[in-house]
Design a protein around this motif. Structure first.
Motif, PDB file in Angstrom:
ATOM      1  N   UNK A   3      51.497  56.764  10.787  1.00  0.00           N
ATOM      2  CA  UNK A   3      51.038  58.085  10.385  1.00  0.00           C
ATOM      3  C   UNK A   3      49.539  58.164  10.223  1.00  0.00           C
ATOM      4  N   UNK A   4      49.059  59.375  10.056  1.00  0.00           N
ATOM      5  CA  UNK A   4      47.659  59.663   9.807  1.00  0.00           C
ATOM      6  C   UNK A   4      47.260  59.039   8.476  1.00  0.00           C
ATOM      7  N   UNK A   5      46.193  58.271   8.457  1.00  0.00           N
ATOM      8  CA  UNK A   5      45.752  57.576   7.245  1.00  0.00           C
ATOM      9  C   UNK A   5      45.344  58.551   6.144  1.00  0.00           C
ATOM     10  N   UNK A   6      45.020  59.794   6.493  1.00  0.00           N
ATOM     11  CA  UNK A   6      44.578  60.755   5.487  1.00  0.00           C
ATOM     12  C   UNK A   6      45.738  61.572   4.909  1.00  0.00           C
ATOM     13  N   UNK A   7      46.948  61.343   5.372  1.00  0.00           N
ATOM     14  CA  UNK A   7      48.097  62.099   4.877  1.00  0.00           C
ATOM     15  C   UNK A   7      48.386  61.731   3.432  1.00  0.00           C
ATOM     16  N   UNK A   8      48.534  62.739   2.604  1.00  0.00           N
ATOM     17  CA  UNK A   8      48.850  62.502   1.203  1.00  0.00           C
ATOM     18  C   UNK A   8      50.353  62.567   0.956  1.00  0.00           C
ATOM     19  N   UNK A   9      51.048  63.418   1.702  1.00  0.00           N
ATOM     20  CA  UNK A   9      52.487  63.589   1.533  1.00  0.00           C
ATOM     21  C   UNK A   9      53.198  63.353   2.861  1.00  0.00           C
ATOM     22  N   UNK A  10      54.433  62.902   2.771  1.00  0.00           N
ATOM     23  CA  UNK A  10      55.284  62.776   3.952  1.00  0.00           C
ATOM     24  C   UNK A  10      56.707  63.126   3.529  1.00  0.00           C
ATOM     25  N   UNK A  11      57.397  63.864   4.405  1.00  0.00           N
ATOM     26  CA  UNK A  11      58.786  64.262   4.148  1.00  0.00           C
ATOM     27  C   UNK A  11      59.683  63.514   5.122  1.00  0.00           C
ATOM     28  N   UNK A  57      57.112  52.559  -0.173  1.00  0.00           N
ATOM     29  CA  UNK A  57      56.475  51.985  -1.358  1.00  0.00           C
ATOM     30  C   UNK A  57      55.522  50.859  -0.965  1.00  0.00           C
ATOM     31  N   UNK A  58      55.925  50.066   0.016  1.00  0.00           N
ATOM     32  CA  UNK A  58      55.066  48.981   0.495  1.00  0.00           C
ATOM     33  C   UNK A  58      53.790  49.512   1.153  1.00  0.00           C
ATOM     34  N   UNK A  59      53.838  50.759   1.644  1.00  0.00           N
ATOM     35  CA  UNK A  59      52.677  51.392   2.274  1.00  0.00           C
ATOM     36  C   UNK A  59      51.844  52.200   1.270  1.00  0.00           C
ATOM     37  N   UNK A  60      52.171  52.104  -0.016  1.00  0.00           N
ATOM     38  CA  UNK A  60      51.384  52.769  -1.041  1.00  0.00           C
ATOM     39  C   UNK A  60      51.819  54.185  -1.372  1.00  0.00           C
ATOM     40  N   UNK A  61      53.068  54.534  -1.072  1.00  0.00           N
ATOM     41  CA  UNK A  61      53.601  55.853  -1.410  1.00  0.00           C
ATOM     42  C   UNK A  61      54.551  55.723  -2.598  1.00  0.00           C
ATOM     43  N   UNK A  62      54.737  56.806  -3.316  1.00  0.00           N
ATOM     44  CA  UNK A  62      55.756  56.872  -4.352  1.00  0.00           C
ATOM     45  C   UNK A  62      56.646  58.060  -4.040  1.00  0.00           C
ATOM     46  N   UNK A  63      57.907  57.923  -4.364  1.00  0.00           N
ATOM     47  CA  UNK A  63      58.835  59.027  -4.120  1.00  0.00           C
ATOM     48  C   UNK A  63      58.675  60.080  -5.198  1.00  0.00           C
ATOM     49  N   UNK A  78      71.963  67.473   3.786  1.00  0.00           N
ATOM     50  CA  UNK A  78      71.303  66.186   4.003  1.00  0.00           C
ATOM     51  C   UNK A  78      70.175  66.050   2.986  1.00  0.00           C
ATOM     52  N   UNK A  79      69.954  64.832   2.544  1.00  0.00           N
ATOM     53  CA  UNK A  79      68.896  64.571   1.574  1.00  0.00           C
ATOM     54  C   UNK A  79      67.518  64.650   2.234  1.00  0.00           C
ATOM     55  N   UNK A  80      66.572  65.172   1.490  1.00  0.00           N
ATOM     56  CA  UNK A  80      65.175  65.194   1.902  1.00  0.00           C
ATOM     57  C   UNK A  80      64.413  64.353   0.883  1.00  0.00           C
ATOM     58  N   UNK A  81      63.559  63.478   1.380  1.00  0.00           N
ATOM     59  CA  UNK A  81      62.766  62.625   0.505  1.00  0.00           C
ATOM     60  C   UNK A  81      61.301  62.987   0.682  1.00  0.00           C
ATOM     61  N   UNK A  82      60.629  63.279  -0.414  1.00  0.00           N
ATOM     62  CA  UNK A  82      59.206  63.567  -0.404  1.00  0.00           C
ATOM     63  C   UNK A  82      58.480  62.371  -1.014  1.00  0.00           C
ATOM     64  N   UNK A  83      57.487  61.877  -0.260  1.00  0.00           N
ATOM     65  CA  UNK A  83      56.676  60.754  -0.731  1.00  0.00           C
ATOM     66  C   UNK A  83      55.228  61.200  -0.822  1.00  0.00           C
ATOM     67  N   UNK A  84      54.552  60.692  -1.865  1.00  0.00           N
ATOM     68  CA  UNK A  84      53.151  61.004  -2.091  1.00  0.00           C
ATOM     69  C   UNK A  84      52.361  59.702  -2.112  1.00  0.00           C
ATOM     70  N   UNK A  85      51.199  59.706  -1.452  1.00  0.00           N
ATOM     71  CA  UNK A  85      50.328  58.538  -1.452  1.00  0.00           C
ATOM     72  C   UNK A  85      49.818  58.321  -2.864  1.00  0.00           C
ATOM     73  N   UNK A  86      49.915  57.084  -3.356  1.00  0.00           N
ATOM     74  CA  UNK A  86      49.469  56.757  -4.721  1.00  0.00           C
ATOM     75  C   UNK A  86      47.956  56.802  -4.813  1.00  0.00           C
TER      76      UNK A  86
END
Length: 86
Positions: A3-11, A57-63, A78-86
């Motif tokens: 992914x883009x290194x500047x992305x703060x969130x990923x779904x 989590x290993x890439x520095x995101x938190x759910x 279906x479940x959707x998971x939102x992750x935010x860069x720590x």
């Protein structure tokens, strides 16, 4: 994950295997190239959501949990998971 290194969130929306089969059928009917979703290529897992969480989590995101983000399911249940860069 490329992914883009500047992305703060990923779904993430994990897809059941039947979705890949249905997509193949739709693509075939439209005369479009099929995706390689063969059993040989895909690794079917019973704990895919836990594996996804571990990878992010290993890439520095938190759910971001549902209470923080609102609903966490689609209209297809279906479940959707939102992750935010720590």
């Amino acid at each position: 994950h490329n992914g883009d290194k500047s992305s703060r969130f990923i779904i993430i929306e994990p897809q059941p295997s039947k979705c890949y089969r249905r997509a193949q059928t739709r693509l075939r009917k439209m005369g479009r190239p099929e995706i390689d979703a063969s059993v040989e290529r895909l690794k079917l897992r019973s704990n895919v959501e836990a594996e996804i969480e571990s990878i992010f989590e290993a890439q520095g995101f938190r759910r971001v949990h549902p209470k923080e983000a609102g609903t966490n399911t689609t209209k297809w249940n279906r479940n959707i998971h939102l992750y935010e860069k720590k």
